[in-house]
Motif scaffolding. Structure first.
Motif, PDB file in Angstrom:
ATOM      1  N   SER A  66       0.806  -1.220   0.000  1.00  0.00           N
ATOM      2  CA  SER A  66       0.000   0.000   0.000  1.00  0.00           C
ATOM      3  C   SER A  66       0.841   1.272   0.000  1.00  0.00           C
ATOM      4  N   ILE A  86      -2.825  -8.087  -3.092  1.00  0.00           N
ATOM      5  CA  ILE A  86      -4.039  -7.407  -2.628  1.00  0.00           C
ATOM      6  C   ILE A  86      -5.077  -7.371  -3.751  1.00  0.00           C
ATOM      7  N   ARG A 124      -8.910  -9.365  -4.218  1.00  0.00           N
ATOM      8  CA  ARG A 124     -10.147  -8.688  -4.618  1.00  0.00           C
ATOM      9  C   ARG A 124     -10.766  -9.349  -5.850  1.00  0.00           C
ATOM     10  N   ARG A 137     -14.726 -16.990  -0.271  1.00  0.00           N
ATOM     11  CA  ARG A 137     -14.288 -15.671   0.157  1.00  0.00           C
ATOM     12  C   ARG A 137     -12.796 -15.503  -0.148  1.00  0.00           C
ATOM     13  N   VAL A 182      -9.571 -12.657   0.985  1.00  0.00           N
ATOM     14  CA  VAL A 182      -9.103 -11.430   1.627  1.00  0.00           C
ATOM     15  C   VAL A 182      -7.577 -11.420   1.628  1.00  0.00           C
ATOM     16  N   MET A 226     -16.914 -10.868   5.379  1.00  0.00           N
ATOM     17  CA  MET A 226     -15.742 -10.147   4.883  1.00  0.00           C
ATOM     18  C   MET A 226     -15.181 -10.833   3.646  1.00  0.00           C
ATOM     19  N   THR A 227     -15.100 -10.103   2.564  1.00  0.00           N
ATOM     20  CA  THR A 227     -14.435 -10.608   1.365  1.00  0.00           C
ATOM     21  C   THR A 227     -14.022  -9.423   0.507  1.00  0.00           C
ATOM     22  N   GLY A 228     -12.944  -9.598  -0.246  1.00  0.00           N
ATOM     23  CA  GLY A 228     -12.484  -8.555  -1.154  1.00  0.00           C
ATOM     24  C   GLY A 228     -11.824  -7.373  -0.470  1.00  0.00           C
ATOM     25  N   VAL A 229     -11.365  -7.554   0.781  1.00  0.00           N
ATOM     26  CA  VAL A 229     -10.768  -6.445   1.514  1.00  0.00           C
ATOM     27  C   VAL A 229      -9.317  -6.767   1.892  1.00  0.00           C
ATOM     28  N   ASP A 230      -8.576  -5.710   2.177  1.00  0.00           N
ATOM     29  CA  ASP A 230      -7.223  -5.858   2.707  1.00  0.00           C
ATOM     30  C   ASP A 230      -7.247  -5.443   4.173  1.00  0.00           C
ATOM     31  N   VAL A 231      -6.823  -6.323   5.032  1.00  0.00           N
ATOM     32  CA  VAL A 231      -6.797  -6.061   6.473  1.00  0.00           C
ATOM     33  C   VAL A 231      -5.357  -5.748   6.875  1.00  0.00           C
ATOM     34  N   ARG A 232      -5.124  -4.524   7.324  1.00  0.00           N
ATOM     35  CA  ARG A 232      -3.767  -4.107   7.692  1.00  0.00           C
ATOM     36  C   ARG A 232      -3.538  -4.296   9.187  1.00  0.00           C
TER      37      ARG A 232
END
Length: 252
Positions: A147, A164, A168, A180, A182, A238-244
């Motif tokens: 990122s 990432i 998605r 899913r 992520v 939760m799907t298609g997200v980036d968890v930092r």
């Protein structure tokens, strides 16, 4: 943080499992009742990490950039347990710390082949049984450098940004089939890789901790527990997200 997750009966495949982070995620999954396939190019490292025999562990040496080896890994998992619930794409290589204009084609290609194409190959073969079962999770271990940029880390960061985007894309393509996807982006984690680079934990903390608003480096457990949460029923929306999980690094 300790996540209360029940993965009883689930099968989790983890690449880069001989490394600190991969093995940490594996231990969290085992603690939650899962069966775990440990995948890594380093066969000796796999044996050392997994220790004693455990019927819930499967050790599979593999070069994730080799399509045929990846296919054999997924076949072996299905032959052993008949299902595949979670794929954790954790295998990665760090290229030399050079400016992009000085980086060799060999090192650029290595970063993409292992970190990104290797993850896609694992997905390509793992998605089949997931789609047939109508369930599954692809978890890409990306990075804060997917990122934001850092000097000399262009190839690594580019490959992690690709992870990432890959997560998605899988989410969009396969949500209607129960899959899913992520990505999880750690900050600097106090692991053997960091220790090799900085020499010891004290030096690593001195050089890096001030860059993080929380004032410390991450621990393997921080990442492993978040990975476990993302595998749990609590994360089913939760799907298609980036968890930092980066101690605020990308918030600055």
């Amino acid at each position: 943080m300790t996540v209360n997750a029940d993965l009883s009966g689930h099968v989790v495949v983890i690449t880069g499992a001989a490394g600190d982070l991969g093995w940490g995620i594996a231990q969290a999954c085992l603690g939650a009742g899962a069966r775990v396939a440990l995948v890594d190019l380093d066969a000796e490292g796999l044996a050392q990490r997994s220790g004693q025999d455990d019927e819930r562990l499967l050790r599979l040496p593999c070069d994730v950039a080799d399509s045929e080896q990846v296919r054999r890994v997924i076949d072996a998992v299905l032959a052993r347990w008949g299902r595949l619930d979670v794929l954790v794409n954790n295998a990665a290589v760090v290229t030399p710390g050079e400016k992009l204009g000085d980086l060799s084609l060999e090192h650029w290609q290595q970063a993409l082949d292992i970190n990104l194409t290797g993850a896609w190959l694992m997905c390509k073969f793992a998605l089949g049984p997931m789609r047939r079962a109508g369930r599954g999770l692809v978890l890409n271990i990306a990075s804060q450098l997917g990122s934001v940029a850092a000097p000399g880390r262009g190839a690594y960061g580019t490959s992690k940004a690709g992870l990432i985007a890959l997560a998605r894309a899988i989410a969009v393509d396969h949500a209607d089939e129960g899959v899913r996807s992520v990505s999880l982006s750690p900050g600097a984690v106090l692991s053997s890789r960091v220790l090799r680079r900085y020499g010891d934990a004290e030096t690593a903390r001195h050089m890096l901790a001030s860059r993080y608003p929380v004032g410390r480096l991450g621990e393997v457990e921080d990442i492993a527990q978040m990975a476990l949460f993302l595998m749990s029923k609590s994360a089913s929306f939760m799907t298609g997200v980036d968890v930092r999980v980066d101690g605020g690094y990308t918030a600055i």
